[in-house]
Design an enzyme around this catalytic site. Structure first.
Site, short mmCIF file in Angstrom:
data_model
loop_
_atom_site.label_atom_id
_atom_site.label_comp_id
_atom_site.label_asym_id
_atom_site.label_seq_id
_atom_site.Cartn_x
_atom_site.Cartn_y
_atom_site.Cartn_z
N ARG A 25 0.83 -1.21 0.00
CA ARG A 25 0.00 0.00 0.00
C ARG A 25 0.86 1.26 0.00
O ARG A 25 0.49 2.28 0.58
CB ARG A 25 -0.96 0.03 1.20
CG ARG A 25 -2.09 -0.97 1.10
CD ARG A 25 -3.27 -0.55 1.97
NE ARG A 25 -4.22 -1.65 2.07
CZ ARG A 25 -4.61 -2.21 3.22
NH1 ARG A 25 -4.17 -1.74 4.36
NH2 ARG A 25 -5.46 -3.21 3.22
N ARG A 29 -3.10 6.20 1.46
CA ARG A 29 -3.74 7.31 2.15
C ARG A 29 -2.82 8.11 3.07
O ARG A 29 -3.24 9.10 3.65
CB ARG A 29 -4.91 6.77 2.99
CG ARG A 29 -6.01 6.15 2.15
CD ARG A 29 -6.99 5.38 3.00
NE ARG A 29 -6.39 4.16 3.55
CZ ARG A 29 -7.01 3.36 4.42
NH1 ARG A 29 -8.21 3.66 4.85
NH2 ARG A 29 -6.41 2.27 4.86
N ARG A 38 -8.10 11.39 -3.93
CA ARG A 38 -9.21 10.71 -3.27
C ARG A 38 -10.39 11.66 -3.06
O ARG A 38 -11.56 11.27 -3.16
CB ARG A 38 -8.74 10.16 -1.92
CG ARG A 38 -9.81 9.40 -1.14
CD ARG A 38 -9.42 9.21 0.30
NE ARG A 38 -9.37 10.47 1.01
CZ ARG A 38 -8.93 10.63 2.25
NH1 ARG A 38 -8.45 9.60 2.91
NH2 ARG A 38 -8.93 11.81 2.83
N ASP A 74 -7.26 -2.83 -6.99
CA ASP A 74 -7.90 -3.45 -5.82
C ASP A 74 -8.17 -4.91 -6.13
O ASP A 74 -8.41 -5.27 -7.29
CB ASP A 74 -9.21 -2.74 -5.47
CG ASP A 74 -9.72 -3.14 -4.10
OD1 ASP A 74 -9.15 -2.64 -3.10
OD2 ASP A 74 -10.64 -3.96 -4.01
N TYR A 151 -15.05 -11.92 1.00
CA TYR A 151 -15.81 -10.71 0.71
C TYR A 151 -17.09 -11.01 -0.06
O TYR A 151 -18.14 -10.40 0.20
CB TYR A 151 -14.95 -9.73 -0.09
CG TYR A 151 -13.88 -9.06 0.74
CD1 TYR A 151 -14.23 -8.14 1.74
CD2 TYR A 151 -12.54 -9.34 0.54
CE1 TYR A 151 -13.25 -7.52 2.51
CE2 TYR A 151 -11.55 -8.72 1.31
CZ TYR A 151 -11.91 -7.81 2.29
OH TYR A 151 -10.95 -7.20 3.06
#
Length: 343
Positions: A25, A29, A38, A74, A151
């Site tokens: 990652r 963020r 974003r 993703d 998921y």
């Protein structure tokens, strides 16, 4: 030819002057330039717009002397390509209005040609490679079939994925069909990524540690190994199983080029369990990046000494946290670049 091939040399098990470094990652963020994008575009718009995905991929490369880039994307793009309508819900994360709960739903999933729906990913690779200018390798990735099943069946994130596990144990036929369908699409998808120019692929088994060792073999590893067997003749395959230290011995017997390990195992045990036979990647606790710059530097140097500089890729034990100061991430990377093994 890639100018800095340190990462690829480590995957080949060659002797290196220092281990390569990248962060899971790393395009994320904690970077202000990522946050700026974003705030303009929703999550899957960023994934599905090749120019945006490429820009996000190279953001950390502009800041830090990293030895590899990993394509911004993703793991859920694969089930989306199969017709599973994942959304990214504010303050919730991945969300599925109609989770997979029956054999009939699984039978209706699209497999043949599903990877064609992911052209935006291959286009993003093309643009990213132009931006990287052959300076460092580009890594492509996918989620493990088990992690994607979690998921798809749960319909959202979970601390225990009890619904997903119950689905496997009460409807094993449906579970194995779903796992096989995801595996088949993932293989086709990763092969297309390799054809598009990535230098290695990584499989993220984020929820493998939710399973017992026996269930891990049945519901996760055998499908990951299918992917390894299909991709190993074409590229380097790295497998990262969070919480899966118990499977390292079995994993090391595969055709994977490297295994990622999290921070819940010592370097010594990771080497012992894999019989010193394979390149390892990891395993700095991401939360430890809250430490002082000097502590980060000392801990990174100690970690390298314990793993050894060869057959080793410095990384975090999971993805970088969003609240990590940029200078702390930089300290982590620079601690590796400046490392001198004989001192």
């Amino acid at each position: 030819m890639i100018k800095n091939d340190l990462y690829l040399r480590a995957l080949r098990g060659e002797t290196v002057e220092r281990p390569p470094v990248w962060m899971m990652r790393q395009a994320g963020r904690y970077l202000p330039e990522f946050i700026a994008l974003r705030d303009q575009y929703d999550f899957f718009t960023r994934c599905q717009t090749p120019e945006l995905a490429a820009e996000i991929t190279v953001q950390p490369i502009r800041r830090f002397p990293l030895d590899a880039a990993i394509l911004f994307s993703d793991i859920l793009v694969v089930p989306q390509a199969m017709g599973i309508d994942f959304k990214m819900k504010e303050s919730v994360g991945p969300w599925l209005d109609t989770p997979i709960r029956s054999l009939e739903q699984v039978e209706n999933l699209q497999v043949e040609g599903a990877e064609e729906n992911l052209k935006y990913v291959y286009d993003a690779i093309d643009i990213t490679l132009q931006k990287l200018e052959n300076n460092i390798p580009l890594i492509g990735f996918a989620g493990s079939p088990w992690t994607l099943l979690c998921y798809c069946v749960e319909g959202k994130g979970s601390k225990s994925f009890d619904i997903a596990k119950s689905f496997c144990f009460t409807q094993p036929e449906a579970a194995h069909l779903l796992l096989q369908k995801i595996t088949d699409v993932t293989i086709a998808y990763l092969k297309r990524k390799v054809q598009s120019g990535v230098s290695a692929v990584q499989i993220f088994d984020s929820w493998g540690g939710m399973l017992s060792p026996e269930d891990y073999q049945e519901f996760s590893w055998k499908y990951i190994n299918q992917i390894i067997e299909a991709l190993a003749p074409e590229t380097h395959v790295v497998v990262f199983g969070k919480g899966c230290w118990f499977a390292l011995e079995e994993m090391a017997k595969s055709k994977a080029s490297a295994l990622g390990v999290d921070w819940t195992i010592t370097p010594e045990l990771a080497r012992q369990f894999t019989n010193n036979s394979i390149t390892l990647q990891g395993n700095f606790d991401p939360a430890r990046l809250h430490s002082s710059l000097e502590v980060i530097r000392k801990m990174v140097h100690e970690m390298i000494k314990r793993f050894g500089k060869d057959q080793y890729i410095v990384n975090l034990g999971h993805g970088i946290l969003p609240n990590i100061p940029v200078e702390n991430a930089e300290a982590f990377v620079k601690a590796v670049v400046e490392f001198e093994f004989n001192k």
